[in-house]
Structure formats: structure tokens, C-alpha cells
Write an enzyme that holds these catalytic residues in place. Sequence first.
Site, PDB file in Angstrom:
ATOM      1  N   LYS A  97       0.829  -1.205   0.000  1.00  0.00           N
ATOM      2  CA  LYS A  97       0.000   0.000   0.000  1.00  0.00           C
ATOM      3  C   LYS A  97       0.870   1.265   0.000  1.00  0.00           C
ATOM      4  O   LYS A  97       0.633   2.190  -0.780  1.00  0.00           O
ATOM      5  CB  LYS A  97      -0.935   0.006   1.236  1.00  0.00           C
ATOM      6  N   THR A  98       1.876   1.279   0.876  1.00  0.00           N
ATOM      7  CA  THR A  98       2.762   2.448   0.939  1.00  0.00           C
ATOM      8  C   THR A  98       3.532   2.590  -0.365  1.00  0.00           C
ATOM      9  O   THR A  98       3.691   3.700  -0.896  1.00  0.00           O
ATOM     10  CB  THR A  98       3.756   2.288   2.116  1.00  0.00           C
ATOM     11  N   ASP A 157      -0.864   6.791   6.490  1.00  0.00           N
ATOM     12  CA  ASP A 157      -0.864   5.360   6.748  1.00  0.00           C
ATOM     13  C   ASP A 157      -1.742   5.104   7.981  1.00  0.00           C
ATOM     14  O   ASP A 157      -1.946   6.010   8.792  1.00  0.00           O
ATOM     15  CB  ASP A 157       0.593   4.913   7.014  1.00  0.00           C
ATOM     16  N   THR A 163      -5.375  -1.300   7.035  1.00  0.00           N
ATOM     17  CA  THR A 163      -5.533  -2.747   7.093  1.00  0.00           C
ATOM     18  C   THR A 163      -6.959  -3.089   7.512  1.00  0.00           C
ATOM     19  O   THR A 163      -7.354  -4.237   7.487  1.00  0.00           O
ATOM     20  CB  THR A 163      -4.575  -3.334   8.151  1.00  0.00           C
ATOM     21  N   ARG A 201       6.592  -8.193   1.915  1.00  0.00           N
ATOM     22  CA  ARG A 201       7.502  -7.745   2.976  1.00  0.00           C
ATOM     23  C   ARG A 201       8.068  -8.931   3.761  1.00  0.00           C
ATOM     24  O   ARG A 201       9.232  -8.941   4.131  1.00  0.00           O
ATOM     25  CB  ARG A 201       6.818  -6.765   3.926  1.00  0.00           C
TER      26      ARG A 201
HETATM   27  P1  ADP Z   1       2.156  -1.868   3.178  1.00  0.00           P
HETATM   28  O1  ADP Z   1       2.175  -0.379   3.086  1.00  0.00           O
HETATM   29  O2  ADP Z   1       0.961  -2.486   2.511  1.00  0.00           O
HETATM   30  O3  ADP Z   1       2.333  -2.381   4.585  1.00  0.00           O
HETATM   31  P2  ADP Z   1       4.667  -1.672   1.725  1.00  0.00           P
HETATM   32  O4  ADP Z   1       4.270  -0.850   0.567  1.00  0.00           O
HETATM   33  O5  ADP Z   1       5.421  -0.985   2.815  1.00  0.00           O
HETATM   34  O6  ADP Z   1       3.391  -2.440   2.352  1.00  0.00           O
HETATM   35  O7  ADP Z   1       5.502  -2.909   1.141  1.00  0.00           O
HETATM   36  C1  ADP Z   1       6.409  -3.623   1.918  1.00  0.00           C
HETATM   37  C2  ADP Z   1       7.632  -3.966   1.136  1.00  0.00           C
HETATM   38  O8  ADP Z   1       7.317  -5.062   0.296  1.00  0.00           O
HETATM   39  C3  ADP Z   1       8.127  -2.844   0.212  1.00  0.00           C
HETATM   40  O9  ADP Z   1       9.142  -2.126   0.771  1.00  0.00           O
HETATM   41  C4  ADP Z   1       8.640  -3.579  -0.989  1.00  0.00           C
HETATM   42  O10 ADP Z   1      10.011  -3.881  -0.778  1.00  0.00           O
HETATM   43  C5  ADP Z   1       7.882  -4.866  -0.988  1.00  0.00           C
HETATM   44  N1  ADP Z   1       6.781  -4.898  -1.950  1.00  0.00           N
HETATM   45  C6  ADP Z   1       5.466  -4.684  -1.669  1.00  0.00           C
HETATM   46  N2  ADP Z   1       4.727  -4.862  -2.763  1.00  0.00           N
HETATM   47  C7  ADP Z   1       5.575  -5.208  -3.752  1.00  0.00           C
HETATM   48  C8  ADP Z   1       5.378  -5.544  -5.126  1.00  0.00           C
HETATM   49  N3  ADP Z   1       4.161  -5.593  -5.660  1.00  0.00           N
HETATM   50  N4  ADP Z   1       6.470  -5.821  -5.872  1.00  0.00           N
HETATM   51  C9  ADP Z   1       7.687  -5.822  -5.308  1.00  0.00           C
HETATM   52  N5  ADP Z   1       7.933  -5.525  -4.003  1.00  0.00           N
HETATM   53  C10 ADP Z   1       6.895  -5.225  -3.240  1.00  0.00           C
END
Ligand code: ADP
Length: 365
Positions: free
Chosen positions: A91-92, A136, A185, A244
Site C-alpha cells: 500500500k505504501t 498510513d 488494514t 515484505r
Molecule cells: P504496506 O504499506 O501495505 O504495509 P509496503 O508498501 O510498505 O506495504 O511494502 C512492503 C515492502 O514489500 C516494500 O518495501 C517492498 O520492498 C515490498 N513490496 C510490496 N509490494 C511489492 C510488489 N508488488 N512488488 C515488489 N515488491 C513489493
Amino acid sequence: MARTDPPAAAPVPGGSAAASADPGESGRAARVVAPDPRAGDDDRGLRPATFDEFVGQARVVQNLRTWIAAARAASRTLDHTLFTGPPGLGKTTLAHLVAGALGARLVATSGPILERPADLAGLLTKIGAGEVLFIDEVHRLRTNVEEYLYSAMEDFRIDVSIDEGPYARSVSIPLQRFTLIGATTRAGLLSKPFRDRFGIQERLVPYAPEELVAVLERSAGVLGLPIERDAARVIAERARGTPRIANRFLARVRDVAQAGGATRIARGDADRGLRMLGVDAEGLDDLDRRILAILAEAPSQAVGLKTLAVATGEEEGTIEDVYEPYLIVRGFVRKTARGRVLGPRGYDLLGLERAREPEQGALFS
Ligand code: ADP
């Protein structure tokens, strides 16, 4: 009105992590599968920098490309956007990619940091035209802060009160047109009026193992140690559909390979690294196994979330957001109206005979 609080947000030049605070997480040991960016390695270097590098979520990416192209073509600000889905799914990352594709600066903050409407006002008045404000954990905004956002999102104005007591008055301040990107989430915790103000709503889903293999191969390249397909598959299958977690496992498996003097990551390194992390063939770690053991102790009664939290020493929210979804999807746990019970695969994993349906009310709530 003078305040000495730390700043509620930091501008993030292209691709760095969102400011984030979770008091509940402080001082606690990182769980192996916890997809929390603060719980382990800083994975910022692994974050995809363009939509082309972003693996999977094809429908979401396709949609976003279209909404962004339309906004750009018409010189409009992109509508407010809400990303929902379990932690660690991207998401981030998507928020940063959207800002990048818009050619806009992104200012990142998170729900718990914004304690008072004044924190939000300070941020909003500094946001430039077309820029992105990323919040977030948007479900953790306090109600008064959330309600304060409404007029900012809808009319691009905020009311600020000046002075106090008998001299108090309110002035309406115009804002630049901006895009709010929220990530959560727990979409279910957002009030309807808040949700309705996000014109774009996209839900991220867990990744298929093949997609995680692609994530791992790319990440291994970034880490400078190529990974064999077999090794990537072993990690992918145990990473709970979460990039992640896959990346976190990869970092340790890479260490195992490098400690052995290898120049590429082989299947044996993956097996050894995952064993060292306490991750079993089903992708379960110690806390998962403790949850299953607690449920097994009360085979004919449902167990409430509070009981699980107390018995494991983990937060209710973490159990609900991080652990349970995977345990439930894989059939290790079943959620009933009365609480949690072992699922069919839970019985099989523990080598227990399957119990009859719980008949009494929850043991605890
Ligand atoms: P969320 O905000 O949903 O908790 P993040 O955007 O922080 O998740 O993603 C976590 C990590 O996972 C990122 O830093 C990245 O390294 C990896 N990641 C997430 N989605 C992908 C994707 N679709 N392709 C490659 N790496 C990804």
C-alpha cells in the site's frame, strides 16, 4: 497554542518510507512473520521505484494507471485514494508510485501521529497544489481529526480557531487542491462518511507464490546475490502471500549464503535460513504455533481474541491483522460467532483427532 511536539510528518522525496508510529509495537521483540517495517530490516532499497517494477496486483495497477492518465490529461488533481489490505502487501509502495507518476511530492504521516486537528492543519496548509498527502493507518485517526479532514477533502478548506475563551473565533482557510492517499488494514473501521470521500478505493490481495518468486528474484538482484529458482520458491511458499515477509526471509537467507562464502543463494541456504528463523514448512512461526496450541487446549470451546492476546503476549490487533488471516485462509483456525476454534488443518498439523463443533458459549471473550 504554542506547541513543542515533534513534527507530525516529514516530506518524503521520491521513494522513502512513510513516517510511522505505533506505540503498541515499541519495546517488543520483532516477530518473524510480522510484516511491520519497523520490526526488522529497512527494506526501503527493495521498494519498487516504478509501476513496471511492481509485481502483481494487476487490476489495481491497471486501474491506477488509467485514473492517473485521466487526471493528467485533464490537468485535474487525482481523486482521494484509499488502499486497503493486510500489512506488507504494497500500500505504501503504491502511494509513492502514484505520487511519482503524478510528478508530485508526497508528504507522509500516519493516523496515530496526528493527535489533534492542529497537527493536521499544520500539514495541510503546507501542501502544495497537486501534491499528495499520504496517511498510513488511516483507521487510527481520532474521530475529531478525521472529521476535520472532511472539509479539507471535499472543499479544500479548513476552519481554524484563533485565540481562546471569549476572543475565540473561527476562520476558514483555503487549501491547495491536493490528493489524500489513505492506507488501512481495516477498512471496516472507517466511518461511512470518511470512506465515501475517497473517490478511488483499491483493495490489495495476497500474492500468489509465483508472484512472490518474481519479487524475490528482483530483490535478490538489488541485494547483489542472485537466487536460484528453487530457493525462491521455498521462501515464496512460506511468506504468507506477503512481499515484505518474503523480503525479510530473503535478507536472512542471503546472510546464510554469504556466511558460507556463496555467490548465489541456493535451495539449501533457504531451507537452513528458514529453519533458523523458526519458520516451518507451512510458513508458521512460533507465535502461530502457540495460537494453535492454545486452541488445542480447549477443543470443545471457542476462544476469544482477548484470551489469545493475553496468552500469547501479542496485541489483539496484531493477532487479528497479521496472524489470523493466514491461519484462517489455510484452514488452521476457524472463526465462529463465539470465538476461534482449531480448523481441520490445525488438527492435522498437531496430530489431533478432529473435535466436534463447539456447543457452549465462548470460554472467554
Ligand atoms: P504496506 O504499506 O501495505 O504495509 P509496503 O508498501 O510498505 O506495504 O511494502 C512492503 C515492502 O514489500 C516494500 O518495501 C517492498 O520492498 C515490498 N513490496 C510490496 N509490494 C511489492 C510488489 N508488488 N512488488 C515488489 N515488491 C513489493
